[in-house]
Design a protein around this motif. Structure first.
Motif, PDB file in Angstrom:
ATOM      1  N   GLN A 135       2.726 -19.397  13.415  1.00 22.70           N
ATOM      2  CA  GLN A 135       4.168 -19.084  13.389  1.00 22.70           C
ATOM      3  C   GLN A 135       4.682 -18.988  11.959  1.00 22.70           C
ATOM      4  N   SER A 136       4.153 -19.891  11.110  1.00 25.07           N
ATOM      5  CA  SER A 136       4.627 -19.910   9.719  1.00 25.07           C
ATOM      6  C   SER A 136       4.335 -18.568   9.043  1.00 25.07           C
ATOM      7  N   LEU A 137       3.267 -17.907   9.461  1.00 24.22           N
ATOM      8  CA  LEU A 137       2.896 -16.643   8.816  1.00 24.22           C
ATOM      9  C   LEU A 137       3.881 -15.523   9.143  1.00 24.22           C
ATOM     10  N   ALA A 138       4.569 -15.680  10.287  1.00 24.14           N
ATOM     11  CA  ALA A 138       5.551 -14.653  10.662  1.00 24.14           C
ATOM     12  C   ALA A 138       6.684 -14.584   9.633  1.00 24.14           C
ATOM     13  N   MET A 139       6.903 -15.673   8.876  1.00 17.12           N
ATOM     14  CA  MET A 139       7.976 -15.669   7.875  1.00 17.12           C
ATOM     15  C   MET A 139       7.668 -14.715   6.721  1.00 17.12           C
ATOM     16  N   HIS A 140       6.373 -14.398   6.529  1.00 13.21           N
ATOM     17  CA  HIS A 140       5.980 -13.621   5.352  1.00 13.21           C
ATOM     18  C   HIS A 140       5.043 -12.469   5.701  1.00 13.21           C
ATOM     19  N   GLY A 141       5.173 -11.959   6.949  1.00 16.78           N
ATOM     20  CA  GLY A 141       4.231 -10.932   7.401  1.00 16.78           C
ATOM     21  C   GLY A 141       4.143  -9.755   6.440  1.00 16.78           C
ATOM     22  N   HIS A 142       5.304  -9.312   5.950  1.00 18.60           N
ATOM     23  CA  HIS A 142       5.357  -8.133   5.093  1.00 18.60           C
ATOM     24  C   HIS A 142       4.574  -8.386   3.793  1.00 18.60           C
ATOM     25  N   MET A 143       4.814  -9.544   3.182  1.00 19.65           N
ATOM     26  CA  MET A 143       4.174  -9.836   1.886  1.00 19.65           C
ATOM     27  C   MET A 143       2.674 -10.157   2.060  1.00 19.65           C
ATOM     28  N   LEU A 144       2.330 -10.777   3.191  1.00 14.39           N
ATOM     29  CA  LEU A 144       0.904 -11.054   3.439  1.00 14.39           C
ATOM     30  C   LEU A 144       0.133  -9.741   3.535  1.00 14.39           C
ATOM     31  N   ASP A 145       0.729  -8.778   4.219  1.00 14.93           N
ATOM     32  CA  ASP A 145       0.081  -7.472   4.326  1.00 14.93           C
ATOM     33  C   ASP A 145       0.038  -6.782   2.957  1.00 14.93           C
ATOM     34  N   PHE A 146       1.133  -6.908   2.202  1.00 13.96           N
ATOM     35  CA  PHE A 146       1.224  -6.288   0.873  1.00 13.96           C
ATOM     36  C   PHE A 146       0.076  -6.767  -0.018  1.00 13.96           C
ATOM     37  N   LYS A 147      -0.246  -8.054   0.103  1.00 16.78           N
ATOM     38  CA  LYS A 147      -1.304  -8.624  -0.752  1.00 16.78           C
ATOM     39  C   LYS A 147      -2.690  -8.392  -0.162  1.00 16.78           C
ATOM     40  N   LYS A 148      -2.859  -8.799   1.091  1.00 20.40           N
ATOM     41  CA  LYS A 148      -4.216  -8.829   1.652  1.00 20.40           C
ATOM     42  C   LYS A 148      -4.804  -7.437   1.867  1.00 20.40           C
ATOM     43  N   ARG A 149      -3.983  -6.530   2.408  1.00 18.21           N
ATOM     44  CA  ARG A 149      -4.513  -5.187   2.625  1.00 18.21           C
ATOM     45  C   ARG A 149      -4.045  -4.238   1.532  1.00 18.21           C
ATOM     46  N   GLY A 150      -2.754  -4.368   1.152  1.00 15.33           N
ATOM     47  CA  GLY A 150      -2.225  -3.485   0.109  1.00 15.33           C
ATOM     48  C   GLY A 150      -2.959  -3.703  -1.214  1.00 15.33           C
ATOM     49  N   GLY A 151      -3.168  -4.963  -1.588  1.00 15.77           N
ATOM     50  CA  GLY A 151      -3.848  -5.280  -2.855  1.00 15.77           C
ATOM     51  C   GLY A 151      -5.242  -4.660  -2.886  1.00 15.77           C
ATOM     52  N   TYR A 152      -5.960  -4.800  -1.767  1.00 11.47           N
ATOM     53  CA  TYR A 152      -7.317  -4.238  -1.690  1.00 11.47           C
ATOM     54  C   TYR A 152      -7.280  -2.718  -1.848  1.00 11.47           C
ATOM     55  N   ILE A 153      -6.352  -2.076  -1.105  1.00  9.22           N
ATOM     56  CA  ILE A 153      -6.289  -0.597  -1.156  1.00  9.22           C
ATOM     57  C   ILE A 153      -5.922  -0.132  -2.571  1.00  9.22           C
ATOM     58  N   ARG A 154      -4.927  -0.797  -3.170  1.00  9.54           N
ATOM     59  CA  ARG A 154      -4.494  -0.365  -4.518  1.00  9.54           C
ATOM     60  C   ARG A 154      -5.648  -0.504  -5.524  1.00  9.54           C
ATOM     61  N   ASN A 155      -6.407  -1.577  -5.400  1.00  8.28           N
ATOM     62  CA  ASN A 155      -7.547  -1.755  -6.315  1.00  8.28           C
ATOM     63  C   ASN A 155      -8.619  -0.686  -6.072  1.00  8.28           C
ATOM     64  N   ARG A 156      -8.843  -0.356  -4.792  1.00  9.13           N
ATOM     65  CA  ARG A 156      -9.829   0.695  -4.478  1.00  9.13           C
ATOM     66  C   ARG A 156      -9.361   2.029  -5.058  1.00  9.13           C
ATOM     67  N   ILE A 157      -8.059   2.310  -4.902  1.00  9.91           N
ATOM     68  CA  ILE A 157      -7.550   3.603  -5.407  1.00  9.91           C
ATOM     69  C   ILE A 157      -7.731   3.664  -6.926  1.00  9.91           C
ATOM     70  N   ARG A 158      -7.413   2.563  -7.609  1.00 11.02           N
ATOM     71  CA  ARG A 158      -7.587   2.541  -9.077  1.00 11.02           C
ATOM     72  C   ARG A 158      -9.033   2.878  -9.435  1.00 11.02           C
ATOM     73  N   ARG A 159      -9.973   2.214  -8.738  1.00 12.07           N
ATOM     74  CA  ARG A 159     -11.393   2.445  -9.069  1.00 12.07           C
ATOM     75  C   ARG A 159     -11.786   3.896  -8.814  1.00 12.07           C
ATOM     76  N   ARG A 160     -11.278   4.430  -7.681  1.00 12.00           N
ATOM     77  CA  ARG A 160     -11.612   5.834  -7.365  1.00 12.00           C
ATOM     78  C   ARG A 160     -11.073   6.782  -8.414  1.00 12.00           C
ATOM     79  N   MET A 161      -9.988   6.371  -9.062  1.00 13.35           N
ATOM     80  CA  MET A 161      -9.406   7.222 -10.113  1.00 13.35           C
ATOM     81  C   MET A 161     -10.038   6.929 -11.472  1.00 13.35           C
ATOM     82  N   GLY A 162     -11.104   6.147 -11.475  1.00 14.03           N
ATOM     83  CA  GLY A 162     -11.844   5.884 -12.715  1.00 14.03           C
ATOM     84  C   GLY A 162     -11.233   4.765 -13.557  1.00 14.03           C
TER      85      GLY A 162
END
Ligand SMILES: Cc1cc2nc3c(=O)[nH]c(=O)nc-3n(C[C@H](O)[C@H](O)[C@H](O)COP(=O)(O)OP(=O)(O)OC[C@H]3O[C@@H](n4cnc5c(N)ncnc54)[C@H](O)[C@@H]3O)c2cc1C
Ligand code: SF4
Length: 450
Positions: free
Chosen positions: A341-368
């Motif tokens: 339940q506690s995680l529901a308070m921060h669902g947006h930011m948890l996704d921003f970090k856990k999945r968004g952070g991974y994707i952004r890092n992958r995109i950076r690497r793909r762009m060299g």
């Protein structure tokens, strides 16, 4: 042949734009001549010419290049997390400090400040390492060693600009015991140093830290002041990020007596324009290597009440005991919270970090470009989630340009604050189905970092 650590840090982290400014490498320079300098991108290490090399540990512990999270979970907790959003933990609670002055002077419920005061006054530590806005001047913030209740409370509240913390290790008194407040990248670097046997790092017996979403480059303050028409000859005399009643407002006072106030939900409009690279690349929201991690208790139930409310997560037996003791003595008012339940308070930011952070890092690497590697790959990661990140990434890319920042200075806050807030809430609603899809079941594929 691998180049020496100093060259690698310079080329692959600092010049590559992924240094978090944590200060760990400065602490590991045995000559003591490396310093952390303020730059528009936050603190950065400046190596003295006589610093010929740094130990390999400076590379391994550098959170800018990425810390091997699976290895650190195993070293520190002896296992991988069961819950990949929250990390390893003992107990989750919601609550606040029963001391009204501490609660009202703090960012949310005053849990971090009151716990530091308790550790100090019960003789468990000799001093607390905290970050204080206003040092060495009102617009800046620095790490400092607090040796009294008053000094700890003077450093209450969140500081939303980057501050180097771990360079303080070089200034600890041998034999003393400390608690520290630090952000996720600093906590993971510090744990790495502790497990490597670094003597000063091991003097830190309690790590406390905030849940950490986004921080701003210092230029955000300049832009805000210019947008309010504050002249260069009217210097800032005080700045608070979370003044007043929770969730609080930013309050800036100037020498001429002007007082500028901006609700927290309104000055969030600065985020797309000034968000730090560290905020974008991190995959740790709940400060998973702190003994005690604390965030705002964002939920309709608490937001309808007065006074600050925190969500707090203990991650060590000793800290669990401390929080239990404080609650029994009536120092904290807390109740047990269901971790899910506690995680529901921060669902947006948890996704921003856990999945968004991974994707952004992958995109950076793909762009060299360089990006940190944490040895974690979130799953599930549907194509729709990549699409959402392209929109968010595009917004940050445009927002970060000089032109967009300059334009921002000319839009009154009374317009952009509410408009941005409505857009933000609208975007959150629209992207929620994609962002929450699979989040509750999120797991991580782990692999050793290179
Ligand atoms: C950059 C940043 C981003 C955050 N993002 C979120 C978020 O998205 N969602 C959320 O729920 N909570 C977030 N928080 C946490 C929230 O703002 C409160 O810090 C937290 O709820 C603890 O409140 P408290 O009243 O217990 O802390 P307080 O009692 O006010 O104590 C705060 C302590 O943190 C220390 N501190 C403040 N800023 C820093 C810093 N930059 N580096 C190291 N130490 C620091 C202070 O020295 C003080 O000791 C963030 C905090 C920061 C600093
Ligand atoms: S992230 Fe920390 S350790 Fe790495 S280069 Fe920057 S200051 Fe040094």
């Amino acid at each position: 042949m691998t180049p020496p650590t100093l060259t690698r840090l310079r080329r692959e982290v600092i010049e590559a734009g992924i240094c978090t400014g944590c200060g760990a490498c400065a602490a590991l320079d045995s000559t003591g001549s490396t310093r952390m300098d303020d730059t528009p991108f936050g603190p950065r290490p400046v190596f003295a010419p006589d610093t010929e090399n740094l130990p390999d540990l400076a590379w391994d512990a550098c959170p800018g290049k990425g810390i091997d999270y699976p290895a650190l979970y195993l070293r520190h907790y002896g296992r991988l997390p069961d819950n990949w959003l929250l990390g390893c933990f003992h107990q989750v609670r919601t609550g606040y400090s029963a001391d009204d002055a501490i609660r009202r002077g703090s960012a949310s419920g005053g849990i971090l400040s009151h716990t530091l005061v308790y550790l100090l006054e019960s003789g468990q530590i000799d001093a607390a390492i905290v970050v204080r806005q206003g040092l060495p001047e009102p617009r800046k913030a620095r790490v400092t060693i607090a040796r009294s209740r008053a000094e700890i409370l003077a450093a209450a509240q969140s500081v939303y600009i980057p501050v180097s913390v771990l360079d303080i290790l070089g200034r600890l008194m041998p034999g003393e015991r400390y608690a520290i407040v630090c952000l996720p990248e600093q906590a993971s670097a510090l744990r790495w140093l502790q497990h490597a046997g670094h003597p000063a790092a091991r003097q830190i017996q309690h790590l406390l830290g905030p849940y950490t979403g986004t921080a701003l480059y210092p230029a955000a303050i300049d832009c805000y002041l210019r947008s309010k028409g504050v002249r260069a000859d009217d210097p800032v005399t005080s700045l608070k990020w979370r003044a007043g009643e929770w969730p609080g407002y930013m309050e800036i006072q100037t020498a001429s007596g002007r007082i500028l106030r901006s609700k927290k939900v309104y000055y969030n409009f600065l985020i797309p324009f000034f968000i730090t690279q560290t905020s974008l690349q991190s995959m740790d929201f709940t400060n998973e290597f702190c003994d005690l991690s604390v965030g705002d208790a964002w939920s309709p139930r608490f937001e309808a009440l007065s006074g600050g409310h925190s969500v707090l997560t203990t991650r060590s037996a000793a800290m669990e005991q401390t929080i239990g003791e404080m609650a029994r003595k009536g120092l904290l008012k807390v109740e047990t919270e269901d971790p899910e339940q506690s995680l529901a308070m921060h669902g947006h930011m948890l996704d921003f970090k856990k999945r968004g952070g991974y994707i952004r890092n992958r995109i950076r690497r793909r762009m060299g470009m360089r990006a940190p590697d944490y040895g974690l790959r979130p799953q599930p990661l549907p194509a729709s989630r990549w699409a959402v990140e392209l929109v968010v990434g595009g917004l940050f890319l445009v927002g970060g340009t000089t032109l967009a920042r300059k334009a921002l200075e000319h839009i009154p806050e009374s317009v952009i604050g509410p408009v941005f807030n409505r857009l933000r809430l609208g975007w959150k609603r629209m992207s929620k189905p994609v962002k929450r899809k699979g989040l509750g079941q999120l797991s991580m594929a782990v692999r050793p970092c290179p």
